[in-house]
Design an enzyme around this catalytic site. Sequence first.
Site, mmCIF file in Angstrom:
data_model
loop_
_atom_site.group_PDB
_atom_site.id
_atom_site.type_symbol
_atom_site.label_atom_id
_atom_site.label_comp_id
_atom_site.label_asym_id
_atom_site.label_seq_id
_atom_site.Cartn_x
_atom_site.Cartn_y
_atom_site.Cartn_z
ATOM 1 N N LYS A 1 34.246 36.056 -34.849
ATOM 2 C CA LYS A 1 35.152 34.913 -34.760
ATOM 3 C C LYS A 1 36.573 35.454 -34.663
ATOM 4 O O LYS A 1 37.069 36.059 -35.611
ATOM 5 C CB LYS A 1 35.008 34.008 -35.979
ATOM 6 C CG LYS A 1 33.654 33.328 -36.090
ATOM 7 C CD LYS A 1 33.553 32.520 -37.375
ATOM 8 C CE LYS A 1 32.246 31.738 -37.444
ATOM 9 N NZ LYS A 1 32.100 31.022 -38.736
ATOM 10 N N LYS B 1 27.599 31.723 -29.832
ATOM 11 C CA LYS B 1 27.347 30.557 -30.674
ATOM 12 C C LYS B 1 28.515 29.606 -30.464
ATOM 13 O O LYS B 1 29.627 29.879 -30.887
ATOM 14 C CB LYS B 1 27.251 30.990 -32.137
ATOM 15 C CG LYS B 1 27.043 29.857 -33.121
ATOM 16 C CD LYS B 1 27.000 30.404 -34.543
ATOM 17 C CE LYS B 1 26.941 29.269 -35.551
ATOM 18 N NZ LYS B 1 26.984 29.774 -36.939
ATOM 19 N N ASP C 1 21.695 28.832 -39.815
ATOM 20 C CA ASP C 1 22.830 29.340 -40.592
ATOM 21 C C ASP C 1 22.694 28.773 -41.990
ATOM 22 O O ASP C 1 22.882 27.576 -42.206
ATOM 23 C CB ASP C 1 24.152 28.911 -39.958
ATOM 24 C CG ASP C 1 25.365 29.359 -40.767
ATOM 25 O OD1 ASP C 1 25.186 30.085 -41.765
ATOM 26 O OD2 ASP C 1 26.491 28.972 -40.405
ATOM 27 N N ASP D 1 28.392 36.611 -41.307
ATOM 28 C CA ASP D 1 29.564 35.833 -40.895
ATOM 29 C C ASP D 1 30.610 35.914 -42.005
ATOM 30 O O ASP D 1 31.521 36.728 -41.954
ATOM 31 C CB ASP D 1 29.167 34.391 -40.606
ATOM 32 C CG ASP D 1 30.369 33.496 -40.299
ATOM 33 O OD1 ASP D 1 31.464 34.030 -40.027
ATOM 34 O OD2 ASP D 1 30.226 32.257 -40.335
ATOM 35 N N GLU E 1 21.589 33.402 -40.325
ATOM 36 C CA GLU E 1 22.986 33.747 -40.589
ATOM 37 C C GLU E 1 23.326 33.543 -42.061
ATOM 38 O O GLU E 1 22.920 32.551 -42.662
ATOM 39 C CB GLU E 1 23.888 32.882 -39.704
ATOM 40 C CG GLU E 1 25.367 33.157 -39.832
ATOM 41 C CD GLU E 1 26.191 32.249 -38.924
ATOM 42 O OE1 GLU E 1 27.330 31.926 -39.302
ATOM 43 O OE2 GLU E 1 25.690 31.854 -37.847
ATOM 44 N N ARG F 1 34.451 27.976 -33.848
ATOM 45 C CA ARG F 1 34.611 27.478 -35.209
ATOM 46 C C ARG F 1 34.317 25.981 -35.187
ATOM 47 O O ARG F 1 34.250 25.352 -34.135
ATOM 48 C CB ARG F 1 36.037 27.709 -35.746
ATOM 49 C CG ARG F 1 36.482 29.143 -35.851
ATOM 50 C CD ARG F 1 35.542 30.042 -36.616
ATOM 51 N NE ARG F 1 35.339 29.695 -38.020
ATOM 52 C CZ ARG F 1 35.945 30.285 -39.049
ATOM 53 N NH1 ARG F 1 36.823 31.257 -38.828
ATOM 54 N NH2 ARG F 1 35.657 29.941 -40.292
ATOM 55 N N SER F 2 34.156 25.401 -36.368
ATOM 56 C CA SER F 2 33.825 23.972 -36.417
ATOM 57 C C SER F 2 34.986 23.112 -35.933
ATOM 58 O O SER F 2 34.788 22.047 -35.349
ATOM 59 C CB SER F 2 33.416 23.568 -37.832
ATOM 60 O OG SER F 2 34.402 23.942 -38.758
ATOM 61 N N GLU G 1 30.232 19.990 -34.917
ATOM 62 C CA GLU G 1 29.902 20.867 -33.796
ATOM 63 C C GLU G 1 29.000 20.202 -32.764
ATOM 64 O O GLU G 1 28.427 20.868 -31.904
ATOM 65 C CB GLU G 1 29.276 22.158 -34.323
ATOM 66 C CG GLU G 1 30.237 22.912 -35.233
ATOM 67 C CD GLU G 1 29.675 24.201 -35.778
ATOM 68 O OE1 GLU G 1 28.539 24.556 -35.407
ATOM 69 O OE2 GLU G 1 30.365 24.845 -36.576
#
Length: 441
Positions: A341, A392, A243, A316, A289, A370-371, A206
Amino acid sequence: MSLITDIIAREVLDSRGNPTLEAEVITELGGFGRGMVPSGASTGEHEAVELRDGDKSRFGGKGTTKAVANVNDAIAKALVGKFDVTDQRAIDQAMIELDGTENKGNLGANAILAVSIAAARAAADELGVPLFSYLGGANSYVLPTPMMNVINGGAHSANKVDFQEFMIMPVGAPTVKEAIRYGSETFHALKKLLEADGKATSVGDEGGFAPDFADNEEPLKYLIRAIEAAGYKPGKDIAIAVDVASSELYDAETKTYKLRWSTGEEFTTPEFIKYLEDLADRYPIISIEDPIDENEWEDWAAITAELGKKVQLVGDDFFVTNTQYLEKGINMGAANSILIKVNQIGTLTETFEAIEMAKEAGYTAIVSHRSGETEDTTISDLVVATNAGQIKTGSLSRTDRIAKYNQLIRIEELLDTTAKYKGIHSFYNLSAAAREVIENK
């Protein structure tokens, strides 16, 4: 009324070089929209199904030709010539019914979502309006406070840090453009500090740095130093979010959390809650998170009762953008925020429903990447369309992350004087006293 006249899908690559799916929707009046789908590294077990081929001879089994075929065949036959492109809810519902499963395991959430996004973009294109305006209407005006993932750990890197993400949030900035500047300057200050100490400055999925640290507290100390080195005040100008991704640390048999990548320490649930509370008391941490395993509902209620008035507790893997899980959490008093997401649930319609439910319950909604990302910037428009207030979308490096920030800058410019950046006030799930404490840490 403008009918969908063509739907086309293809296999493309995401930011990790893995295959993903892209769909295009074309209308009879010339509207065109394209949607690309991201994928996660650490995924909740209750997420909608991301359909992969499983053919090990091709992309190690990660190919998406089955999902592509589902779009080009079944979905195209169901939608082309039958639906007005502006009827987003009907389009999404038709695909959900065509799939016929609770988790979209037949057609694949990746196939359905790509078309859902592409249809919305085609409608916006046909009407000649920005995507955020099409999705949200005239009342779309709130620019989000960003969560910027500048240090990566856990499943997002190969280092010895247990927590998956250490993020900075420019809560004291006046605009989103300035918030992005705050973040960029802090990111570069952090890089200089790491280099000066002989630590690696390679980046993770990320875009954040992923050096080795002694434990989970050392990255927090570096963030404080970087914020100050960039000329900002920790807490007041820039707060911290983490997170934990605790499902990666949890042993369901022993019901303990193990810091498996760093010190090896083990905690019972009450001990782990105390461990997180101690960190939040000593650092300007405004958001945590997935602090508890995704299947431990009673423990989620316990940590919310303990910390929920002073720290944002984000579900999440716990909620997976699903209104059924969110409703259960609301009724139990578990968490006070949901991470949104779009590929966890699979359509824009269901995403809007989750955000609306969260807001009605006083939970914040954080629209997230997302990653494994792409150049698609839909989430930037989505967060403004819904006035969600927080986003985010990674670090201040890698084009797949920067694309989202640049789109927010464009949207803020388009909105001009009607744009509002709420900063610390986007945390409406926390008391004014709690926000003041964080600002003064």
